[in-house]
Scaffold this active site. Structure first.
Site, mmCIF file in Angstrom:
data_model
loop_
_atom_site.group_PDB
_atom_site.id
_atom_site.type_symbol
_atom_site.label_atom_id
_atom_site.label_comp_id
_atom_site.label_asym_id
_atom_site.label_seq_id
_atom_site.Cartn_x
_atom_site.Cartn_y
_atom_site.Cartn_z
ATOM 1 N N HIS A 61 22.752 37.114 12.015
ATOM 2 C CA HIS A 61 22.296 38.508 12.036
ATOM 3 C C HIS A 61 21.227 38.689 13.123
ATOM 4 O O HIS A 61 21.261 39.659 13.883
ATOM 5 C CB HIS A 61 21.666 38.901 10.693
ATOM 6 N N ARG B 76 32.460 37.855 13.767
ATOM 7 C CA ARG B 76 32.381 36.399 13.864
ATOM 8 C C ARG B 76 33.746 35.810 14.178
ATOM 9 O O ARG B 76 33.974 35.255 15.243
ATOM 10 C CB ARG B 76 31.864 35.809 12.545
ATOM 11 N N SER C 183 25.881 34.947 4.795
ATOM 12 C CA SER C 183 24.810 34.896 3.787
ATOM 13 C C SER C 183 25.292 34.153 2.539
ATOM 14 O O SER C 183 24.538 33.382 1.933
ATOM 15 C CB SER C 183 24.375 36.308 3.399
ATOM 16 N N LYS D 223 26.479 45.724 -6.644
ATOM 17 C CA LYS D 223 26.343 44.291 -6.343
ATOM 18 C C LYS D 223 25.129 43.698 -7.035
ATOM 19 O O LYS D 223 24.156 44.398 -7.313
ATOM 20 C CB LYS D 223 26.198 44.105 -4.822
#
Ligand code: PNS
Length: 167
Positions: free
Chosen positions: A27, A100, A138, A51
């Site tokens: 990030h 990515r 993460s 979440k």
């Protein structure tokens, strides 16, 4: 569309939305490069009641602030609801996202098209993450930390410290 001109240079504000639970060096790479491309980058943490995050939104904002304090045109903020609504509220004309690997692409493309359909003037721009962080997420970092592995090379020091206490 919100665009401001200073000496004929467009003042482009970009938001970089995400969960950032927690912020990783991947990030940070996107943020640093974004800060060189845009006049302002707002790292926007989504408040998502759906979440169960490891870190509270407030702690994630502190982690981002500590990690980006060397970047004077970067700020951390949180938002609820639609990303496009928040972008408009902050007069941003760009949504910044990192790409990515190929598997990111489908989800990112769907989000970009959805956001475009909701707000045609808002552009989504992708930066390919640095090769050394192309595998990094993460979730992976949290799993490694939970299992006692080394994460110092993957996250900023403030996050490494928080993860050491979290598990
Ligand atoms: O870091 P993440 O979890 O991949 O970030 C996803 C995020 C926060 C960018 C995305 O879920 C989002 O924009 N959520 C806000 C709700 C929204 O605008 N939905 C419509 C576009 S997909």
């Amino acid at each position: 569309m919100s665009r401001f001109f200073l000496l004929d240079i467009p003042l482009v504000v970009a938001i970089y939305p995400g969960s950032f639970d927690p912020i990783t060096l991947g990030h940070l790479d996107v943020i640093e490069r974004g800060s060189r491309l845009f006049q302002r980058v707002i790292v926007a943490v989504l408040r998502n009641p759906q979440k169960q995050p490891l870190f509270s939104v407030e702690r994630r904002l502190q982690q981002i602030q500590a990690t980006t304090q060397h970047l004077t045109n970067v700020e951390a903020d949180s938002f609820e609801g639609l990303t496009v609504a928040y972008a408009q509220q902050r007069h941003a004309s760009v949504i910044l996202r990192g790409l990515r690997v190929l598997s990111d692409f489908e989800y990112e493309l769907q989000m970009a098209h959805t956001n475009k359909s909701l707000c045609p003037f808002l552009e989504t721009l992708f930066l390919t993450t640095a090769t050394e962080y192309s595998f990094l997420s993460s979730s992976l970092v949290k799993e490694i930390a939970r299992l006692g592995g080394a994460i110092d090379h993957l996250v900023p020091p403030v996050v490494a410290q928080d993860l050491a206490y979290a598990f």
